[in-house]
Design a protein around this motif. Structure first.
Motif, PDB file in Angstrom:
ATOM      1  N   TYR A  63      20.988  24.063 102.125  1.00  0.00           N
ATOM      2  CA  TYR A  63      21.475  24.786 103.151  1.00  0.00           C
ATOM      3  C   TYR A  63      21.235  24.549 104.641  1.00  0.00           C
ATOM      4  O   TYR A  63      19.885  23.941 104.871  1.00  0.00           O
ATOM      5  CB  TYR A  63      20.608  26.245 102.765  1.00  0.00           C
ATOM      6  N   GLU A  80      27.236  28.178 104.675  1.00  0.00           N
ATOM      7  CA  GLU A  80      27.478  29.553 105.124  1.00  0.00           C
ATOM      8  C   GLU A  80      28.861  29.924 105.554  1.00  0.00           C
ATOM      9  O   GLU A  80      29.139  30.835 105.780  1.00  0.00           O
ATOM     10  CB  GLU A  80      26.621  30.040 106.227  1.00  0.00           C
ATOM     11  N   VAL A  99      23.545  32.294 101.961  1.00  0.00           N
ATOM     12  CA  VAL A  99      22.569  32.625 102.667  1.00  0.00           C
ATOM     13  C   VAL A  99      21.217  31.684 102.289  1.00  0.00           C
ATOM     14  O   VAL A  99      21.274  31.063 101.238  1.00  0.00           O
ATOM     15  CB  VAL A  99      22.173  33.993 102.616  1.00  0.00           C
TER      16      VAL A  99
END
Length: 480
Positions: free
Chosen positions: A298, A326, A451
């Motif tokens: 991420y 994202e 997220v």
């Protein structure tokens, strides 16, 4: 002389004849079957006038084709034929099987451990590539083809060449929000889907020791995505306690444990390759492309295309280098599969979902991996948490992991999935799959996009009346 690894010790126990380095005949302790890869093998037995040599060491279930809504009504004729054929075959050959709708039915790699048939020291095979799951118990476990299924049916043996040995050491302590699925996705992203080819991969390290049995199964499950034939772990107290008291656990359990304790790798065991990963440096993982090595942490940008395969993947996924997780426009979330549909996975996902609502831009479903897990989850109230949030709560089966049943991702839609493969059309024609942990999938369902679950994990609420000990108890009680 160097010591022996767990693979060496188990292999030596099971070799009947043959020379190492060449095909050797090994004895098979446990054979699991399901409706997809067994029909031709049963037909071969009939045509040759043979029986199943050890029906007591064979156990089946229905999983790939079963609907997860109205599980007893099969509308697809190919699926119905496969399910009906398995029902007839196991009756004809005297094999114990958890058929669809029965009390212990579920994904084959879940019903085996739940019943206590999966144990340390065994050789375990199934006509399914994710049989490596059972290696988490300290077993040699691998998938086989249909002709090999017939060979095991007839002889309870299999010709195999002993694989090379790889050691993967997961060190350190993960940050909150980093889970077993992130370990294995990170390994595959760093080293590729072919790195394990020709190897049996042994997973060790303090980060593995700290995992529950269910988390260990997640890692071994995806060994095949790393290219390995099998993945395995040394049995320990967690292993023994998981097996203890289950229906098919050894009758003299303490004697069995005493034997299992001898099956761990020696400190001076030799390996052909060693890989080390510090899990304290990991971030949440998800895939962007069309094989499991096309994954990123991420916050990391998708990499530049290295070759035509990457270019094709970007085109199929309708993404491009420089984007981030994202930025993906998610339309589906799937929590399930033999990788992440155990009770602990559902408890974890429910903690990220509790008191929240699924984004109105996507569809989200939760599919327990077995009927015992579904009963245990409902006893803990997890179904209410998911349904109140807007998730679909389904009956057990392989479901949306693969497009072989009614649960499919529509063409062109991006799905955050806790399954194990993100190939083209895997979850339905034109579907776009992003592999991730149950935490990442659950949080994405609420936010409508991926997220950073590390930001949520620090204040993650406990579920009222649910702790690890109770969850284990409920799972045991739920197995009929």
């Amino acid at each position: 002389m160097s010591g022996k690894s767990i693979l060496d010790k188990l292999w030596e126990r099971h070799v009947i004849t043959g020379t190492e380095g060449e095909p050797q005949l090994i004895y098979i302790d446990q054979h699991y079957i399901h409706e997809v890869t067994s029909p031709q093998a049963f037909q071969g037995l009939r045509e040759a006038g043979r029986t199943v040599r050890r029906p007591d060491l064979t156990y089946g279930t229905t999983d790939h084709n079963v609907p997860t809504v109205d599980i007893t009504t099969i509308r697809d004729m190919i699926s119905k034929t496969q399910l009906d054929t398995l029902t007839r075959n196991v009756q004809d050959f005297g094999i114990d099987t958890a058929l669809h709708g029965s009390s212990n039915q579920g994904i084959v790699h879940m019903v085996g451990p739940e019943s206590g048939r999966t144990q340390p020291g065994k050789t375990i095979v199934c006509g399914d590539s994710h049989t490596a799951t059972h290696g988490a118990f300290g077993a040699i476990a691998f998938g086989i083809g249909t002709s090999e299924v017939e060979h095991v049916f007839a002889t309870q043996t299999l010709w195999q060449v002993k694989p090379k040995k790889m050691l993967v050491r997961f060190m350190g302590t993960p940050a909150p929000g980093i889970y077993a699925k992130d370990y294995i996705l990170a390994l595959i992203a760093r080293y590729g889907v072919a790195a394990g080819t020709g190897y049996a991969v042994e997973y060790v390290g303090e980060a593995v020791d700290a995992l529950s049995m269910e988390e260990r199964m997640t890692i071994c499950n995806m060994s095949i995505e790393f290219g390995a034939k099998m993945g395995l772990m040394n049995p320990d107290e967690k292993t023994y306690e998981y097996v203890r008291g289950r229906a098919h656990a050894p009758k003299d359990f303490e004697a069995a444990v005493a034997d299992w304790r001898t099956l761990v790798s020696d400190e001076d065991a030799h390996y052909d390759r060693v890989i080390e990963i510090d899990v304290s440096t990991l971030a949440p993982m998800a895939t962007w492309g069309t094989n499991p090595e096309m994954g990123v942490e991420y916050g990391q940008e998708f990499p530049a295309a290295r070759d035509m395969n990457d270019e094709r993947a970007y085109s199929y996924m309708d993404l491009h280098p420089g984007q981030k997780l994202e930025d993906i426009d998610l339309g589906y979330v799937f929590i399930g599969s033999c990788t992440n549909a155990r009770l602990s996975d559902l408890v974890l996902a429910a903690r990220y979902v509790q008191g929240k609502k699924v984004s109105d831009k996507l569809t989200a479903i939760v599919v327990p991996g077995s009927r015992p897990v579904k009963r245990a989850a409902e006893a803990l109230g997890l179904d209410k948490i998911f349904k109140e949030a807007g998730f679909g709560w389904r009956d057990p089966g392989c479901s949306m992991c693969l497009g072989m049943n009614p649960d499919k991702v529509p063409a062109g839609v991006h799905c955050a999935s806790t399954s194990n493969r993100n190939f083209e059309d895997r979850q339905g024609f034109g579907s776009r799959t992003h592999l991730c942990s149950p935490a990442m999938a659950a949080a994405a369902a609420i936010a409508g996009r991926f997220v950073d679950v590390r930001e949520l994990a620090a204040d993650l609420p406990e579920l009222p009346g649910v702790d690890a000990a109770r969850a284990v108890d409920e799972t045991r009680k739920a197995v009929a």
